[in-house]
Design a protein around this motif. Structure first.
Motif, PDB file in Angstrom:
ATOM      1  N   UNK A 245      16.310  18.590   7.249  1.00 17.81           N
ATOM      2  CA  UNK A 245      17.445  18.490   6.335  1.00 17.81           C
ATOM      3  C   UNK A 245      17.657  17.049   5.874  1.00 17.81           C
ATOM      4  N   UNK A 246      17.556  16.120   6.775  1.00 17.34           N
ATOM      5  CA  UNK A 246      17.716  14.712   6.397  1.00 17.34           C
ATOM      6  C   UNK A 246      16.612  14.255   5.457  1.00 17.34           C
ATOM      7  N   UNK A 247      15.417  14.817   5.608  1.00 15.07           N
ATOM      8  CA  UNK A 247      14.322  14.472   4.701  1.00 15.07           C
ATOM      9  C   UNK A 247      14.600  14.984   3.301  1.00 15.07           C
ATOM     10  N   UNK A 248      15.244  16.155   3.197  1.00 15.53           N
ATOM     11  CA  UNK A 248      15.623  16.684   1.880  1.00 15.53           C
ATOM     12  C   UNK A 248      16.554  15.708   1.186  1.00 15.53           C
TER      13      UNK A 248
ATOM     14  N   UNK B  83       5.521  14.092   3.881  1.00 10.93           N
ATOM     15  CA  UNK B  83       4.948  14.153   2.531  1.00 10.93           C
ATOM     16  C   UNK B  83       6.032  14.493   1.503  1.00 10.93           C
ATOM     17  N   UNK B  84       6.378  13.526   0.675  1.00  7.92           N
ATOM     18  CA  UNK B  84       7.434  13.723  -0.322  1.00  7.92           C
ATOM     19  C   UNK B  84       7.087  14.824  -1.314  1.00  7.92           C
ATOM     20  N   UNK B  85       5.820  15.046  -1.560  1.00 10.84           N
ATOM     21  CA  UNK B  85       5.410  16.071  -2.522  1.00 10.84           C
ATOM     22  C   UNK B  85       5.893  17.455  -2.121  1.00 10.84           C
ATOM     23  N   UNK B  86       6.052  17.689  -0.828  1.00  2.00           N
ATOM     24  CA  UNK B  86       6.515  18.986  -0.354  1.00  2.00           C
ATOM     25  C   UNK B  86       8.011  19.176  -0.569  1.00  2.00           C
TER      26      UNK B  86
END
Length: 478
Positions: free
Chosen positions: A382-385, A355-358
């Motif tokens: 970390x990669x999602x950040x 969920x990008x909103x997080x």
């Protein structure tokens, strides 16, 4: 607050004045630049009481914080003066000629750096002194030999005007053109866009929101001749707490993190917005201690009513996201002048990644706890950040394959990796790197804090077989 809206003619006049003096300022000596920087710092100190009062009236940041920020601003100005006097203003590399044709032979080559020209500097809201009219961007541009045109932030117009007035008295005292430091203001986007679009502006330095920075970056790139846009856009600054750290000092680390989240009511680009914990009893102990510590924190009024409303919207977004549990949430208050209450929520690595909103920054005292089960999940988080000004890694003192893997991932997504302490507080040094991969900044190879910030406004040029008169200038532009 009474904000003046500068007209197209006023913006034109400010930029033209900077353009007219640009060549002369580029040719100025290190001594001339250093004397200006030091006197700008001195005039801030001499008017400390008035400036801190104005800053507090407009920002609610409090006199202790603002006195410290004025000291930091003066430190930066003096530091850049020292930096250029040490030879860094006109640093060069020189290769003597070798007879014969390349690759073995070569002509005499000297690599120098030339100032870009007038720099548009956008003041930040959250540091009304250190990242504002005479803040780090202005100091580094002047040190590089570039005049600046400052776009004042509408959150502190009276302070900005007063600091600019003081800067003009210094220029006059030293016999320098008023065009070396220019000034425009306005609450509308039109003023900023007009400044970026002006053909005589050679580069832009920006510290602010993702939305505003992204829009201005697009303007800089859509010009007939695109220009560098050095944008620092903020980030969520993950903190990774490995089990070794929590087993030894869960409560102490929780207290430190709570203070970092609360600092400046969370209105700091390096404020920790995510903490990653391995599931277990120590993580529970840390979470409880963090909740209890945050509950006692006394925040202050946010910088602007709009920021308070955006914070409350961010709180609603996080708490309303499926798979998120609320750990701590104060009562919502629609009063824009009411201090924000810290928010602490928890979710799983799977939800955070999906969920990008997080992963969107909430500008204010808010933090998301992400529970992980493995090193694979830490790396995936970390990669999602994707890009951050900082990553903090607690408990990495002992070498292991997992520690190396997490550290490697942290260095790939952040401009600064901390192995102790908290991310708030950015030292002004030669080795500082304040800027990370997108979306933290637009130019991750540069820094907006520290003496390397000057390099943003200097373009390399190779002089081949330069005549003696030019070589004798030893890197100083002609």
């Amino acid at each position: 607050m009474q904000i003046q809206e500068y007209t197209a003619a006023q913006i034109q006049a400010a930029v033209t004045a900077a353009a007219n003096i640009a060549d002369n300022w580029a040719q100025s000596s290190a001594q001339t630049r250093a004397e200006l920087l030091r006197e700008l710092g001195a005039v801030l100190v001499a008017n400390r009481e008035e400036l801190v009062r104005l800053a507090d009236e407009e920002s609610s940041l409090g006199t202790p914080r603002l006195n410290g920020e004025l000291d930091r601003t003066t430190f930066q100005l003096n530091g850049f003066a020292d930096h250029i006097e040490a030879g860094n203003a006109f640093a060069l590399t020189d290769d003597d000629a070798i007879a014969g044709a390349p690759p073995l032979g070569r002509p005499h080559l000297t690599r120098v750096r030339v100032p870009l020209g007038p720099v548009a500097m956008f003041s930040a809201s959250n540091f009304p002194l250190a990242f504002s009219v005479l803040g780090g961007d202005t100091a580094s541009a002047l040190a590089a030999g570039c005049p600046v045109v400052i776009k004042a932030h509408p959150g502190h117009p009276k302070l900005s005007r007063r600091v600019f007035e003081l800067a003009q008295t210094v220029l006059a005292k030293q016999g320098l053109s008023e065009g070396v430091i220019g000034f425009v203001e306005g609450a509308s986007v039109d003023v900023g866009v007009a400044l970026v679009r002006h053909p005589d502006i050679a580069a832009v330095a920006f510290t602010g929101s993702y939305q505003g920075g992204n829009a201005l970056w697009a303007e800089a790139n859509s010009r007939p001749r695109p220009i560098p846009f050095y944008g620092e856009l903020g980030s969520i600054n993950p903190v990774i707490a490995l089990p070794a750290a929590l087993s030894a000092q869960a409560e102490e680390l929780a207290q430190a993190l709570a203070s970092s989240i609360e600092f400046g009511s969370g209105q700091i680009c390096t404020s920790p917005g995510v903490v990653v914990l391995f599931a277990g009893a120590d993580a529970d102990r840390f979470e409880n201690a963090l909740r209890d510590a945050l509950q006692t924190k006394k925040t202050h009024t946010m910088l602007t009513p709009g920021m308070k409303r955006n914070f409350e919207a961010g709180v609603a977004r996080l708490t309303g996201t499926p798979g998120v549990q609320t750990v701590l949430r104060g009562e919502s208050n629609s009063d824009d002048n009411a201090p924000p209450r810290p928010l602490l929520v928890r979710t799983s690595a799977e939800n955070f990644i999906a969920d990008h909103a997080l992963r969107e920054e909430v500008f204010g005292p808010a933090c998301v706890i992400v529970r992980v089960k493995s090193t694979d999940e830490v790396v995936a988080v970390l990669n999602a950040v994707g890009g951050s000004l900082t990553v903090t890694l607690w408990g990495a003192e002992n070498d292991s394959a997992d520690v190396r893997r997490i550290t490697r991932c942290a260095t790939q997504i952040a401009g600064r990796v901390l192995f102790s302490g908290v991310p708030t507080g950015v030292a002004v040094t030669r080795s500082q790197q304040h800027g990370g991969p997108w979306p933290a900044s637009t130019e991750p190879f540069t820094t907006s804090v520290g003496y390397a910030a000057m390099d943003r406004f200097l373009r390399p040029v190779a002089l081949q077989s330069a005549p003696a008169w030019l070589a004798e200038r030893a890197g100083r532009p002609c």
